[in-house]
Design a protein around this motif. Structure first.
Motif, mmCIF file in Angstrom:
data_model
loop_
_atom_site.group_PDB
_atom_site.id
_atom_site.type_symbol
_atom_site.label_atom_id
_atom_site.label_comp_id
_atom_site.label_asym_id
_atom_site.label_seq_id
_atom_site.Cartn_x
_atom_site.Cartn_y
_atom_site.Cartn_z
ATOM 1 N N GLN A 22 0.899 -1.163 0.000
ATOM 2 C CA GLN A 22 0.000 0.000 0.000
ATOM 3 C C GLN A 22 0.931 1.204 0.000
ATOM 4 O OE1 GLN A 22 -0.846 1.348 3.742
ATOM 5 N NE2 GLN A 22 -0.973 3.287 2.611
ATOM 6 N N GLY A 23 0.888 1.962 -1.093
ATOM 7 C CA GLY A 23 1.820 3.080 -1.231
ATOM 8 C C GLY A 23 1.601 4.106 -0.139
ATOM 9 N N PRO A 24 2.699 4.744 0.293
ATOM 10 C CA PRO A 24 2.550 5.813 1.283
ATOM 11 C C PRO A 24 1.683 6.925 0.704
ATOM 12 C CG PRO A 24 4.808 5.695 0.441
ATOM 13 C CD PRO A 24 4.070 4.537 -0.138
ATOM 14 N N ALA A 48 4.857 10.081 6.095
ATOM 15 C CA ALA A 48 5.036 10.934 7.280
ATOM 16 C C ALA A 48 5.801 12.216 6.978
ATOM 17 C CB ALA A 48 5.775 10.134 8.357
ATOM 18 N N HIS A 49 5.999 12.538 5.702
ATOM 19 C CA HIS A 49 6.928 13.635 5.388
ATOM 20 C C HIS A 49 6.490 14.997 5.911
ATOM 21 C CE1 HIS A 49 4.655 15.775 2.233
ATOM 22 N NE2 HIS A 49 4.076 14.604 2.074
ATOM 23 N N GLY A 50 5.194 15.174 6.143
ATOM 24 C CA GLY A 50 4.717 16.495 6.585
ATOM 25 C C GLY A 50 4.689 16.641 8.096
ATOM 26 N N LEU A 75 9.397 8.873 4.083
ATOM 27 C CA LEU A 75 9.798 10.287 4.173
ATOM 28 C C LEU A 75 10.225 10.802 2.808
ATOM 29 C CD1 LEU A 75 12.015 10.181 7.409
ATOM 30 C CD2 LEU A 75 9.625 10.919 7.233
ATOM 31 N N TRP A 76 10.352 12.107 2.699
ATOM 32 C CA TRP A 76 10.890 12.734 1.493
ATOM 33 C C TRP A 76 12.309 13.201 1.805
ATOM 34 C CZ3 TRP A 76 6.905 16.356 -1.305
ATOM 35 C CH2 TRP A 76 5.727 15.626 -1.549
ATOM 36 N N VAL A 77 13.267 12.751 1.002
ATOM 37 C CA VAL A 77 14.660 13.112 1.274
ATOM 38 C C VAL A 77 14.870 14.611 1.046
ATOM 39 C CG1 VAL A 77 17.065 12.684 0.666
ATOM 40 C CG2 VAL A 77 15.416 10.796 0.609
ATOM 41 N N GLY A 160 13.698 2.647 -1.952
ATOM 42 C CA GLY A 160 13.797 3.949 -2.618
ATOM 43 C C GLY A 160 12.812 4.023 -3.767
ATOM 44 N N THR A 161 12.656 5.216 -4.320
ATOM 45 C CA THR A 161 11.709 5.407 -5.426
ATOM 46 C C THR A 161 12.417 6.014 -6.623
ATOM 47 O OG1 THR A 161 10.019 5.838 -3.778
ATOM 48 C CG2 THR A 161 9.477 6.425 -6.061
ATOM 49 N N ALA A 162 12.199 5.388 -7.796
ATOM 50 C CA ALA A 162 12.845 5.850 -9.027
ATOM 51 C C ALA A 162 11.785 6.167 -10.072
ATOM 52 C CB ALA A 162 13.775 4.762 -9.559
ATOM 53 N N ALA A 186 0.994 7.305 -12.119
ATOM 54 C CA ALA A 186 0.753 7.289 -10.670
ATOM 55 C C ALA A 186 0.078 8.555 -10.158
ATOM 56 C CB ALA A 186 2.075 7.093 -9.940
ATOM 57 N N GLY A 187 -0.745 8.363 -9.130
ATOM 58 C CA GLY A 187 -1.294 9.500 -8.402
ATOM 59 C C GLY A 187 -0.231 10.077 -7.484
ATOM 60 N N GLY A 188 -0.410 11.315 -7.076
ATOM 61 C CA GLY A 188 0.557 11.950 -6.164
ATOM 62 C C GLY A 188 1.736 12.514 -6.920
ATOM 63 N N HIS A 189 2.830 12.724 -6.187
ATOM 64 C CA HIS A 189 3.995 13.423 -6.749
ATOM 65 C C HIS A 189 4.878 12.545 -7.623
ATOM 66 C CE1 HIS A 189 2.985 16.205 -3.467
ATOM 67 N NE2 HIS A 189 3.539 17.113 -4.246
ATOM 68 N N GLN A 243 3.225 -1.594 -6.003
ATOM 69 C CA GLN A 243 2.829 -0.575 -5.014
ATOM 70 C C GLN A 243 1.626 0.158 -5.590
ATOM 71 O OE1 GLN A 243 5.554 1.681 -2.470
ATOM 72 N NE2 GLN A 243 4.918 3.546 -3.524
ATOM 73 N N MET A 244 0.550 0.204 -4.811
ATOM 74 C CA MET A 244 -0.689 0.810 -5.283
ATOM 75 C C MET A 244 -1.079 1.950 -4.342
ATOM 76 S SD MET A 244 -2.381 -2.951 -5.757
ATOM 77 C CE MET A 244 -3.808 -2.607 -6.736
ATOM 78 N N GLY A 245 -1.458 3.086 -4.918
ATOM 79 C CA GLY A 245 -1.814 4.241 -4.095
ATOM 80 C C GLY A 245 -3.272 4.635 -4.226
HETATM 81 C C1 LIG Z 1 -2.438 11.285 -2.249
HETATM 82 C C2 LIG Z 1 -1.146 10.589 -2.532
HETATM 83 C C3 LIG Z 1 -0.060 10.842 -1.715
HETATM 84 C C4 LIG Z 1 1.147 10.176 -1.941
HETATM 85 N N1 LIG Z 1 2.201 10.429 -1.102
HETATM 86 C C5 LIG Z 1 3.365 9.760 -1.262
HETATM 87 C C6 LIG Z 1 4.437 9.970 -0.363
HETATM 88 O O1 LIG Z 1 4.378 10.785 0.559
HETATM 89 N N2 LIG Z 1 5.564 9.241 -0.573
HETATM 90 C C7 LIG Z 1 5.687 8.326 -1.580
HETATM 91 O O2 LIG Z 1 6.719 7.676 -1.692
HETATM 92 N N3 LIG Z 1 4.680 8.133 -2.461
HETATM 93 C C8 LIG Z 1 3.525 8.814 -2.315
HETATM 94 N N4 LIG Z 1 2.483 8.610 -3.192
HETATM 95 C C9 LIG Z 1 2.632 7.610 -4.281
HETATM 96 C C10 LIG Z 1 1.964 6.277 -3.880
HETATM 97 O O3 LIG Z 1 2.547 5.751 -2.736
HETATM 98 C C11 LIG Z 1 2.027 5.257 -5.030
HETATM 99 O O4 LIG Z 1 3.343 4.977 -5.406
HETATM 100 C C12 LIG Z 1 1.260 5.722 -6.249
HETATM 101 O O5 LIG Z 1 0.015 6.237 -5.858
HETATM 102 C C13 LIG Z 1 1.075 4.561 -7.209
HETATM 103 O O6 LIG Z 1 0.338 4.909 -8.330
HETATM 104 P P1 LIG Z 1 -1.285 4.763 -8.423
HETATM 105 O O7 LIG Z 1 -1.814 5.980 -7.728
HETATM 106 O O8 LIG Z 1 -1.563 4.772 -9.867
HETATM 107 O O9 LIG Z 1 -1.662 3.506 -7.713
HETATM 108 C C14 LIG Z 1 1.272 9.265 -3.007
HETATM 109 C C15 LIG Z 1 0.170 9.038 -3.858
HETATM 110 C C16 LIG Z 1 -1.034 9.677 -3.625
HETATM 111 C C17 LIG Z 1 -2.199 9.377 -4.523
#
Ligand SMILES: Cc1cc2nc3c(=O)[nH]c(=O)nc-3n(C[C@H](O)[C@H](O)[C@H](O)COP(=O)(O)O)c2cc1C
Length: 362
Positions: A22-24, A48-50, A75-77, A160-162, A186-189, A243-245
């Motif tokens: 479960q992605g962070p 937990a980066h914030g 965390l975020w480096v 780590g994340t690449a 991917a969702g998020g950053h 990893q799914m977010g």
């Molecule tokens: C709201 C949100 C916050 C996220 N925050 C982080 C984070 O703080 N650190 C991190 O490594 N990945 C973060 N991610 C990426 C997810 O852990 C995951 O890798 C990503 O969502 C996978 O793609 P998917 O959204 O298509 O499943 C975030 C994703 C979302 C949607």
């Protein structure tokens, strides 16, 4: 006889049953969600980066009350962009000018400029090391050598994340145990750190096999994975875990606001876009009125993390007013495929479906 699909180097390294992470979800994580995924046999993660160091220690203690299984703290480096410290009140007013009508429309109060108090990655990492968390995952770079040395001494597994094969290689060379290859669906950053995020927009189907070829450490695929079909596809590309977010964000246990979860599950989440407007760094969300405003040419965006702080002044009143069009609706490109009856039911479906499909491949 080949091994069952779920026994990979990822499950072996992490000491878990199923190679599903479960992605962070930085800012939208919850202890309940993290623990529910870990208790099922996957790896729950907490973004937990914030958080201040003491708050991180509290979250770890709370997660430990809910599960005795391995879980990850993330965390975020890199914690701030160039220009954050020097950014002044004039820049703040310019960035605010685009948001002020939206804040007023939901009855919010216009914020005033205040200088920002940085959080340090090293102080946050200290908490993870002292608490001896089972897994330390991170994004936006490579932790300093002393921190990685200490994770090895404490038997803490690192992930780590690449966003490019080159980033994966540099993580491997630094001694990181596992790597998440995060496609631009991917969702998020976008956690890019060697080139700009805009210049690191590789999709999962291209990124995963190239990353598998570039490194010897196990690769976890991320980006667009929501169901058994996409898990099987990731495995066919050489990933040893996923990893799914977005799909977990849609679960009742996540820290997402109900309006956000409803938007993901609405069947109308097919149009997502990348924007720097949510936080100052490039991220993906559902294309709504807010995202359109932020991406309009000429809209001033403050450096990370100042834009994130500015946006909170709209998020609170917009939530209270029930106005999803003005919320940052983080989501990936496969959001329309996301279903989460409950964490346990979701994972039951994922593992049985993945077993069926991956066995067909083998
Ligand atoms: C709201 C949100 C916050 C996220 N925050 C982080 C984070 O703080 N650190 C991190 O490594 N990945 C973060 N991610 C990426 C997810 O852990 C995951 O890798 C990503 O969502 C996978 O793609 P998917 O959204 O298509 O499943 C975030 C994703 C979302 C949607």
């Amino acid at each position: 006889m080949s091994k069952p699909w779920n026994q990979t180097r990822v499950t072996a390294a992490l000491g878990i049953e199923y190679p599903i992470v479960q992605g962070p979800l930085g800012g939208l994580s919850s202890q309940r969600l993290t623990a529910a995924v870990s208790n099922f046999g996957g790896l729950g993660s907490f973004g937990a980066h914030g958080l201040e160091p003491q708050a991180i220690a509290d979250k770890i203690a709370e997660i430990r009350l809910l599960t005795s299984k391995p879980f990850a703290m993330n965390l975020w480096v890199s914690m701030e962009d160039d220009g954050a410290v020097a950014s002044d009140s004039a820049a703040f007013q310019r960035a605010l000018s685009h948001l002020a009508p939206h804040i007023a429309s939901v009855g919010g109060t216009e914020p005033t400029f205040s200088s920002y108090k940085p959080l340090r990655f090293e102080d946050q990492a200290r908490v993870l090391l002292d608490a001896k968390v089972p897994v330390f995952s991170f994004i936006y770079g490579i932790p300093p050598k002393e921190i990685l040395d200490e994770t090895r001494k404490q038997n803490i597994i690192t992930i780590g994340t690449a966003t490019t094969p080159d980033e994966a290689l540099s993580l491997e060379q630094a001694g990181v145990n596992l790597v998440v290859a995060s496609g631009f669906e991917a969702g998020g950053h976008r956690g890019s750190f060697l080139r700009s995020s805009e210049d690191s927009l590789t999709g999962t189907i291209s990124l995963v096999p190239q990353t598998v070829d570039a490194v010897k450490i196990p690769v976890i695929a991320a980006g667009g994975i929501t169901d058994a079909r996409s898990i099987a596809a990731a495995f066919a590309l050489g990933a040893e875990g996923v990893q799914m977010g977005t799909v977990f964000l849609a679960c009742e246990e996540s820290g997402a606001h109900p309006l956000h979860r409803e938007a993901i599950l609405s069947g109308k989440a097919g149009h997502t876009s990348l924007t720097r407007g949510f936080t100052g760094r490039l991220a993906r969300g559902i294309h709504n009125e807010l995202l359109q405003t932020l991406n309009r040419p000429g809209t001033e965006i403050l450096p990370y993390p100042l834009q994130r702080a500015l946006m909170r002044n709209l998020a609170m009143p917009a939530q209270q007013a029930g106005k999803a069009e003005l919320l940052a609706l983080w989501a990936g490109q496969s959001a329309n495929l996301a279903r989460c009856p409950s964490v346990d039911e979701l994972l039951t479906l994922l593992v049985s479906g993945a077993a069926e499909r991956i066995n067909l491949l083998m």
